[in-house]
Design a protein around this motif. Sequence first.
Motif, PDB file in Angstrom:
ATOM      1  N   GLN A  84      34.163 -14.053 -89.291  1.00 56.14           N
ATOM      2  CA  GLN A  84      33.314 -15.143 -89.754  1.00 56.14           C
ATOM      3  C   GLN A  84      33.304 -16.219 -88.674  1.00 56.14           C
ATOM      4  O   GLN A  84      34.326 -16.838 -88.391  1.00 56.14           O
ATOM      5  CB  GLN A  84      33.822 -15.728 -91.079  1.00 56.14           C
ATOM      6  CG  GLN A  84      33.796 -14.747 -92.236  1.00 56.14           C
ATOM      7  CD  GLN A  84      34.293 -15.364 -93.524  1.00 56.14           C
ATOM      8  OE1 GLN A  84      34.715 -16.520 -93.557  1.00 56.14           O
ATOM      9  NE2 GLN A  84      34.229 -14.598 -94.608  1.00 56.14           N
ATOM     10  N   CYS A  85      32.140 -16.420 -88.081  1.00 51.98           N
ATOM     11  CA  CYS A  85      31.986 -17.411 -87.024  1.00 51.98           C
ATOM     12  C   CYS A  85      31.351 -18.672 -87.605  1.00 51.98           C
ATOM     13  O   CYS A  85      30.264 -18.617 -88.194  1.00 51.98           O
ATOM     14  CB  CYS A  85      31.134 -16.855 -85.888  1.00 51.98           C
ATOM     15  SG  CYS A  85      30.906 -18.004 -84.505  1.00 51.98           S
ATOM     16  N   MET A  86      32.043 -19.801 -87.454  1.00 53.36           N
ATOM     17  CA  MET A  86      31.517 -21.061 -87.966  1.00 53.36           C
ATOM     18  C   MET A  86      30.396 -21.612 -87.092  1.00 53.36           C
ATOM     19  O   MET A  86      29.589 -22.421 -87.549  1.00 53.36           O
ATOM     20  CB  MET A  86      32.657 -22.086 -88.061  1.00 53.36           C
ATOM     21  CG  MET A  86      33.768 -21.660 -88.989  1.00 53.36           C
ATOM     22  SD  MET A  86      33.158 -21.402 -90.682  1.00 53.36           S
ATOM     23  CE  MET A  86      34.666 -20.860 -91.495  1.00 53.36           C
ATOM     24  N   ALA A  87      30.342 -21.199 -85.832  1.00 51.30           N
ATOM     25  CA  ALA A  87      29.336 -21.751 -84.924  1.00 51.30           C
ATOM     26  C   ALA A  87      27.959 -21.150 -85.176  1.00 51.30           C
ATOM     27  O   ALA A  87      26.955 -21.867 -85.281  1.00 51.30           O
ATOM     28  CB  ALA A  87      29.761 -21.517 -83.471  1.00 51.30           C
ATOM     29  N   HIS A 136      36.743 -12.987 -80.192  1.00 55.45           N
ATOM     30  CA  HIS A 136      35.509 -13.621 -79.756  1.00 55.45           C
ATOM     31  C   HIS A 136      34.372 -13.236 -80.679  1.00 55.45           C
ATOM     32  O   HIS A 136      34.460 -12.272 -81.447  1.00 55.45           O
ATOM     33  CB  HIS A 136      35.161 -13.229 -78.316  1.00 55.45           C
ATOM     34  CG  HIS A 136      35.986 -13.935 -77.286  1.00 55.45           C
ATOM     35  ND1 HIS A 136      37.222 -13.484 -76.876  1.00 55.45           N
ATOM     36  CD2 HIS A 136      35.751 -15.079 -76.584  1.00 55.45           C
ATOM     37  CE1 HIS A 136      37.717 -14.297 -75.962  1.00 55.45           C
ATOM     38  NE2 HIS A 136      36.842 -15.277 -75.768  1.00 55.45           N
ATOM     39  N   CYS A 137      33.296 -13.980 -80.559  1.00 53.38           N
ATOM     40  CA  CYS A 137      32.067 -13.705 -81.301  1.00 53.38           C
ATOM     41  C   CYS A 137      30.960 -13.378 -80.303  1.00 53.38           C
ATOM     42  O   CYS A 137      31.066 -13.648 -79.102  1.00 53.38           O
ATOM     43  CB  CYS A 137      31.679 -14.911 -82.161  1.00 53.38           C
ATOM     44  SG  CYS A 137      30.173 -14.647 -83.148  1.00 53.38           S
ATOM     45  N   LEU A 138      29.865 -12.818 -80.803  1.00 54.89           N
ATOM     46  CA  LEU A 138      28.745 -12.482 -79.937  1.00 54.89           C
ATOM     47  C   LEU A 138      28.094 -13.720 -79.340  1.00 54.89           C
ATOM     48  O   LEU A 138      27.462 -13.645 -78.270  1.00 54.89           O
ATOM     49  CB  LEU A 138      27.703 -11.679 -80.723  1.00 54.89           C
ATOM     50  CG  LEU A 138      28.108 -10.251 -81.103  1.00 54.89           C
ATOM     51  CD1 LEU A 138      27.099  -9.662 -82.068  1.00 54.89           C
ATOM     52  CD2 LEU A 138      28.217  -9.383 -79.868  1.00 54.89           C
ATOM     53  N   CYS A 139      28.246 -14.854 -80.000  1.00 52.83           N
ATOM     54  CA  CYS A 139      27.669 -16.084 -79.464  1.00 52.83           C
ATOM     55  C   CYS A 139      28.481 -16.667 -78.326  1.00 52.83           C
ATOM     56  O   CYS A 139      28.052 -17.635 -77.686  1.00 52.83           O
ATOM     57  CB  CYS A 139      27.510 -17.118 -80.574  1.00 52.83           C
ATOM     58  SG  CYS A 139      29.080 -17.671 -81.295  1.00 52.83           S
ATOM     59  N   ASN A 182      39.650 -17.083 -83.646  1.00 49.71           N
ATOM     60  CA  ASN A 182      41.013 -16.557 -83.743  1.00 49.71           C
ATOM     61  C   ASN A 182      41.225 -15.883 -85.088  1.00 49.71           C
ATOM     62  O   ASN A 182      40.871 -16.420 -86.142  1.00 49.71           O
ATOM     63  CB  ASN A 182      42.026 -17.687 -83.553  1.00 49.71           C
ATOM     64  CG  ASN A 182      41.953 -18.288 -82.161  1.00 49.71           C
ATOM     65  OD1 ASN A 182      41.707 -17.583 -81.189  1.00 49.71           O
ATOM     66  ND2 ASN A 182      42.163 -19.596 -82.062  1.00 49.71           N
ATOM     67  N   LYS A 183      41.812 -14.696 -85.034  1.00 48.49           N
ATOM     68  CA  LYS A 183      42.081 -13.914 -86.241  1.00 48.49           C
ATOM     69  C   LYS A 183      43.459 -13.284 -86.114  1.00 48.49           C
ATOM     70  O   LYS A 183      43.893 -12.894 -85.019  1.00 48.49           O
ATOM     71  CB  LYS A 183      41.021 -12.816 -86.435  1.00 48.49           C
ATOM     72  CG  LYS A 183      39.626 -13.333 -86.676  1.00 48.49           C
ATOM     73  CD  LYS A 183      38.653 -12.214 -86.941  1.00 48.49           C
ATOM     74  CE  LYS A 183      38.291 -11.492 -85.653  1.00 48.49           C
ATOM     75  NZ  LYS A 183      37.457 -12.293 -84.752  1.00 48.49           N
TER      76      LYS A 183
END
Length: 670
Positions: free
Chosen positions: A550-553, A533-536, A541-542
């Motif tokens: 690296q979050c694209m969003a 998950h990301c903070l956003c 997925n990794k």
Amino acid sequence: MRAAQTQRRFRGKNRAPKWKKPDDGQVSVMVLPLAVTDPADLARLEKLFGSMWSVKRAVQRDARARVDACWAARHERERDGAKAVRQRLGLSREALERCAYTHLEDSGHLKHHASKALAMHMADEVWNGVQRHLFPDATGHRSGKPKTGGWYDFTRIPGRARSHTTDRKWETFRLVGTLHGHAMAYTGSGRHLVQQPRRMRVPMILSGVMPSGEVTASGKPRTRKETWWDHTGPLVVVFAGGPGSHAGDLVLPVRVPQHPGQWARVEHFLSDPGRWHKVDLVRRRKASAPGGWVYEAHLMILGPGYTAPAVRRMRDRAAETGRIGGVDGNVSNVSVVSFPAGLDPADGSPASTEITLGLRERVFLERDAKKRRGRARALERSRRATNTAQYGLSKKQTERAEHRASKGLKPKTVTVPGGARAARVDGVPRQAFRRDRISGGYRELRARQAEAAAGSAEHRRHRARQIARQIIAAHGPVLVVEDCDIRTWYRLWGKRLSQTTPGLLISALDRECAAAGGRLVRASTWSTALSQHCLCGERVNKTLRDREHQCMACGLVGKRDLVSAALAAFVRFADVDDPNSAYLDTTASRRAQTVFAEGLEEALRESTAPSQTTVHGAGHVAVPRQRRGTSAPRTAGQRPRATPDETRPVRDHAGKPGHRPGRDPQLTLW
């Protein structure tokens, strides 16, 4: 005819109120080395340990046989109940104590060295292991079947706790004397308050008389003989009234720590004799000591252990930081990220710490591993040289023998065969290893190996405590960590884990958090999936090979372990004691990402904690400067396949000017 014998009388139930531990229930242990230099006392100690090991081994064998019979009686347990089966087989504390009494009385020679009280305590120790196997714990797990231990694994003789309701009642091993009398007997000079010689004298009880506090009918004071309870001199451990009382009491002088920094701790444990509760006799392997063992008295007191003033101040400051943090444990590093509890920039900024192995520590680990391999090879050579009939010749030795035979030369005796061990068709050795003959040199090598392993383990525990204190000083005592079973990691990355010991560090962090008034809470990995998950709030997925987040969003870029640790700070619980009730509060994590912005991105790229001191465990190790154009030496634990924490190759700063070897920007593990 002889008169009829009277019926045996038993002591009834004690009508006095049962003593209970204080309300806090805290106990602590102090290790007191025993200065045993008299050969007679040393021989008595060896015989005492030998006899108690015989009693424990006999009780363990009986307990294992009874446990096997209990599990085999399946139909009887279904018909009469498990309690009735255990009662019939004698699976209870009282039954094992009677079993120990029987072995002690039937042996004959053991009664000359051990007492029935010691046999009872040893039976209680065996019953504790049997109890953990018969009855599951709160989680439903049982321990394995009780096993018969070996001679070198037997290191402790439990003593009996003193009576806190009756004065002067302390059987088996008891500590007598006073700290003031010890200091007066060994008054030091200079920087040492106490200066104890290498050979400490044994105090003797005089045959004088002392007033008993009563008066006779004629008005004269009644007198009594002097006993150990009247001893106010140096501290000693006494085994009085035992089977070998004809040889006198076994008196063992105590050697207290005499360094100036240790005297406050000594006063905490030994200044108040009313807190002394129990003394256990323990032995520890040491090759240079007479007999290969050194002896210690483990004194248990009723109360908390000693905490240095600096550590208390550090814990108080950590409790006042007002931060919440998360911990991410990996195979070769541990990452910590913390935020202000109210997510207010005025209260502070995000901080991160990475705990990794530095260059200097890796050099030290390589040398330590090389020493262990050398000791193991020396032990194997000694065993092969003493038991030549159990090993075959190696390929090279066979070719040499055939070459000598073809030349008509006399066969050469091989002192150390290098081939495989003689075994059956199924691969089982024809002779068990425990039946091999071993030499005195083999015993000494084995003692040195055990001594080095114990010292290394204690060194790792000490360093883990130091690093845990630095972590809570920077991030506070309220932390969240993923509930991982580190034992499963050893199947793939055992060598790396033995170097970094993340489980040992997390355990030390748990204790330090509790000591500082906080808590290290464990969260389930299935309900949170922090690494995905990301903070956003978006899912990223990794694989195990992907070490960058690296979050694209939202465009957040950082180290995978630091991002997981940051997300752990926003894990919430429906029940704090249940890891499966954990869930990720994405609203709070998005708010933190918005509020801190660049400060958070900087913390997720590298360590930013205020405490940047490097903890070294290698001591004074000279690291050779690497020449230009040469590759860094391969460290122990590197593997060709990817590991869960494999990142870019470790940068070697040894060739850069002005850089001290081992001073990595991260907080090193050792």
